[in-house]
Design a protein around this motif. Sequence first.
Motif, PDB file in Angstrom:
ATOM      1  N   TYR A  44       0.781  -1.162  -0.003  1.00 40.50           N
ATOM      2  CA  TYR A  44       0.003   0.074  -0.018  1.00 40.50           C
ATOM      3  C   TYR A  44       0.925   1.211  -0.017  1.00 40.50           C
ATOM      4  CZ  TYR A  44      -3.847   3.186   1.600  1.00 40.50           C
ATOM      5  OH  TYR A  44      -4.758   4.272   1.828  1.00 40.50           O
ATOM      6  N   LEU A  45       1.861   1.399   1.019  1.00 34.95           N
ATOM      7  CA  LEU A  45       2.712   2.521   1.068  1.00 34.95           C
ATOM      8  C   LEU A  45       3.545   2.461  -0.200  1.00 34.95           C
ATOM      9  CD1 LEU A  45       3.587   2.438   4.907  1.00 34.95           C
ATOM     10  CD2 LEU A  45       1.814   4.022   3.688  1.00 34.95           C
ATOM     11  N   ASP A  46       4.032   1.388  -0.764  1.00 32.73           N
ATOM     12  CA  ASP A  46       4.877   1.382  -2.173  1.00 32.73           C
ATOM     13  C   ASP A  46       4.193   2.283  -3.138  1.00 32.73           C
ATOM     14  OD1 ASP A  46       7.245   0.835  -3.540  1.00 32.73           O
ATOM     15  OD2 ASP A  46       5.953  -0.284  -4.800  1.00 32.73           O
ATOM     16  N   TRP A  65     -10.225   2.315  11.051  1.00 33.05           N
ATOM     17  CA  TRP A  65      -8.733   2.288  11.015  1.00 33.05           C
ATOM     18  C   TRP A  65      -8.118   2.615   9.540  1.00 33.05           C
ATOM     19  CZ3 TRP A  65      -5.593  -1.590   8.453  1.00 33.05           C
ATOM     20  CH2 TRP A  65      -4.324  -1.205   8.693  1.00 33.05           C
ATOM     21  N   ILE A  66      -8.961   2.108   8.695  1.00 32.90           N
ATOM     22  CA  ILE A  66      -8.693   2.379   7.208  1.00 32.90           C
ATOM     23  C   ILE A  66      -8.780   3.627   6.863  1.00 32.90           C
ATOM     24  CG2 ILE A  66      -9.491   1.936   4.793  1.00 32.90           C
ATOM     25  CD1 ILE A  66     -10.455  -0.795   5.847  1.00 32.90           C
ATOM     26  N   THR A  67      -9.726   4.418   7.313  1.00 35.30           N
ATOM     27  CA  THR A  67      -9.761   5.763   7.273  1.00 35.30           C
ATOM     28  C   THR A  67      -8.643   6.557   7.805  1.00 35.30           C
ATOM     29  OG1 THR A  67     -12.156   5.662   7.188  1.00 35.30           O
ATOM     30  CG2 THR A  67     -11.137   7.825   7.575  1.00 35.30           C
ATOM     31  N   ALA A  68      -8.007   6.004   9.128  1.00 41.14           N
ATOM     32  CA  ALA A  68      -6.842   6.471   9.536  1.00 41.14           C
ATOM     33  C   ALA A  68      -5.571   6.401   8.554  1.00 41.14           C
ATOM     34  CB  ALA A  68      -6.616   6.106  11.075  1.00 41.14           C
ATOM     35  N   VAL A  69      -5.558   5.277   7.913  1.00 35.73           N
ATOM     36  CA  VAL A  69      -4.467   4.680   7.223  1.00 35.73           C
ATOM     37  C   VAL A  69      -4.372   5.696   5.874  1.00 35.73           C
ATOM     38  CG1 VAL A  69      -3.453   2.932   5.766  1.00 35.73           C
ATOM     39  CG2 VAL A  69      -4.197   2.387   7.894  1.00 35.73           C
ATOM     40  N   LEU A  78      -1.869  10.368   3.289  1.00 32.65           N
ATOM     41  CA  LEU A  78      -1.865  11.785   2.656  1.00 32.65           C
ATOM     42  C   LEU A  78      -0.902  12.672   3.423  1.00 32.65           C
ATOM     43  CD1 LEU A  78      -5.687  12.050   1.768  1.00 32.65           C
ATOM     44  CD2 LEU A  78      -4.022  11.739   0.258  1.00 32.65           C
ATOM     45  N   ILE A  79      -1.073  12.852   4.705  1.00 30.86           N
ATOM     46  CA  ILE A  79      -0.070  13.532   5.501  1.00 30.86           C
ATOM     47  C   ILE A  79       1.253  13.139   5.257  1.00 30.86           C
ATOM     48  CG2 ILE A  79       0.398  14.180   7.761  1.00 30.86           C
ATOM     49  CD1 ILE A  79      -2.600  13.791   8.638  1.00 30.86           C
ATOM     50  N   TRP A  80       1.514  11.656   5.041  1.00 31.66           N
ATOM     51  CA  TRP A  80       2.890  11.574   4.702  1.00 31.66           C
ATOM     52  C   TRP A  80       3.433  12.129   3.486  1.00 31.66           C
ATOM     53  CZ3 TRP A  80       4.892   7.318   1.355  1.00 31.66           C
ATOM     54  CH2 TRP A  80       5.981   6.448   1.621  1.00 31.66           C
ATOM     55  N   LEU A  81       2.797  12.033   2.466  1.00 30.43           N
ATOM     56  CA  LEU A  81       3.051  12.845   1.168  1.00 30.43           C
ATOM     57  C   LEU A  81       3.272  14.167   1.534  1.00 30.43           C
ATOM     58  CD1 LEU A  81       0.556  11.143  -1.308  1.00 30.43           C
ATOM     59  CD2 LEU A  81       2.970  10.547  -1.059  1.00 30.43           C
ATOM     60  N   ASP A  82       2.560  14.848   2.348  1.00 34.33           N
ATOM     61  CA  ASP A  82       2.772  16.323   2.676  1.00 34.33           C
ATOM     62  C   ASP A  82       4.116  16.475   3.489  1.00 34.33           C
ATOM     63  OD1 ASP A  82       0.472  17.135   1.307  1.00 34.33           O
ATOM     64  OD2 ASP A  82      -0.759  17.335   3.172  1.00 34.33           O
ATOM     65  N   GLU A  83       4.447  15.553   4.190  1.00 34.42           N
ATOM     66  CA  GLU A  83       5.763  15.710   5.009  1.00 34.42           C
ATOM     67  C   GLU A  83       6.868  15.112   4.234  1.00 34.42           C
ATOM     68  OE1 GLU A  83       5.800  17.170   7.917  1.00 34.42           O
ATOM     69  OE2 GLU A  83       3.873  17.801   7.930  1.00 34.42           O
ATOM     70  N   LYS A 136       7.154  12.396   2.785  1.00 38.44           N
ATOM     71  CA  LYS A 136       7.356  10.786   3.077  1.00 38.44           C
ATOM     72  C   LYS A 136       8.268  10.601   4.211  1.00 38.44           C
ATOM     73  CE  LYS A 136       6.605  10.055  -1.501  1.00 38.44           C
ATOM     74  NZ  LYS A 136       6.947   9.674  -3.221  1.00 38.44           N
ATOM     75  N   GLN A 137       8.039  11.305   5.383  1.00 43.98           N
ATOM     76  CA  GLN A 137       8.664  11.309   6.569  1.00 43.98           C
ATOM     77  C   GLN A 137       7.523  10.968   7.714  1.00 43.98           C
ATOM     78  OE1 GLN A 137      12.076  10.865   7.352  1.00 43.98           O
ATOM     79  NE2 GLN A 137      12.177  10.814   5.095  1.00 43.98           N
ATOM     80  N   PRO A 138       7.483   9.910   8.402  1.00 41.87           N
ATOM     81  CA  PRO A 138       8.859   9.175   8.694  1.00 41.87           C
ATOM     82  C   PRO A 138       9.020   8.055   7.565  1.00 41.87           C
ATOM     83  CG  PRO A 138       6.984   8.430  10.037  1.00 41.87           C
ATOM     84  CD  PRO A 138       6.792   9.546   9.595  1.00 41.87           C
ATOM     85  N   PRO A 139      10.166   7.522   7.634  1.00 47.55           N
ATOM     86  CA  PRO A 139      10.379   6.284   6.682  1.00 47.55           C
ATOM     87  C   PRO A 139       9.266   5.390   6.412  1.00 47.55           C
ATOM     88  CG  PRO A 139      12.531   6.478   7.815  1.00 47.55           C
ATOM     89  CD  PRO A 139      11.378   7.422   8.466  1.00 47.55           C
ATOM     90  N   ALA A 140       9.104   4.773   5.159  1.00 44.62           N
ATOM     91  CA  ALA A 140       7.800   3.824   5.151  1.00 44.62           C
ATOM     92  C   ALA A 140       7.725   2.863   6.011  1.00 44.62           C
ATOM     93  CB  ALA A 140       7.818   3.453   3.726  1.00 44.62           C
ATOM     94  N   GLY A 141       8.954   2.191   6.321  1.00 44.36           N
ATOM     95  CA  GLY A 141       9.119   1.006   7.252  1.00 44.36           C
ATOM     96  C   GLY A 141       8.547   1.563   8.793  1.00 44.36           C
ATOM     97  N   GLU A 142       8.885   2.616   9.283  1.00 43.58           N
ATOM     98  CA  GLU A 142       8.452   3.162  10.334  1.00 43.58           C
ATOM     99  C   GLU A 142       7.077   3.471  10.500  1.00 43.58           C
ATOM    100  OE1 GLU A 142       9.379   6.871  13.360  1.00 43.58           O
ATOM    101  OE2 GLU A 142      10.956   6.107  11.968  1.00 43.58           O
TER     102      GLU A 142
END
Length: 217
Positions: free
Chosen positions: A100-102, A161-165, A170-175, A177-183
């Motif tokens: 998903y994150l990939d 939970w799916i909504t939270a993901v 979306l926030i990860w893209l705005d930031e 892509k931090q933190p790293p995807a694995g984290e």
Amino acid sequence: MTSSAPTPAYRRLSVEERRSQLLDAALSLFAHRLPEDVSLDDVAEAAGVSRPLVYRYFPGGKQQLYEAALRSAAEELQKCFDEPHEGPPLPRLARALDRYLDFVDHHDAGFSALLQGGSVVETSRTTATVDGVRRAAAEHIMRHLEVTDPGPRLRMTVRMWITAVEAASLIWLDEDKQPPAGELRDWLVEQFVAVLSVTARRDPQTSALVEALAAGG
């Protein structure tokens, strides 16, 4: 006298290749602008084709193109949840989140376009497309949890939970892509267990599920 390099032979795109090219161009534009602010001329320019060619593939105009672009992104996103039913459920969930994150990482334009809301070109069909991804994800999770008849509290917990993901992605893209995807993946799995644990206090079905997860089942 110098010889010039040969000019590469022109290759006509197939119908599917041309359609994919137009959809990719549309998704990139819809991801960064409201759909109502994107014209067919914009899509044609981004794809390097003429406006009549866009109409040839999408005679319904921008609305048809927008809906097709959403379906394209949704189909790719749903594939992320395919995971063999082998091993404990939480590692399976982690592997699904990796995919998903990939997808989010490499198709950020399509992902953003899929989940953007508030557009005046939103219709019942576009809303159903987005909701279909969420429902498919919930069904996959229930199957991995081996829950065939989830009660309302468990269903609501998984959908929340799916909504939270989605929001976190979306926030990860705005930031940047931090933190790293694995984290981020590990954090989301931990959040899944946490929200199940809260629901378990009120729901015997979820309580039994949390006990099974804790036992590695």
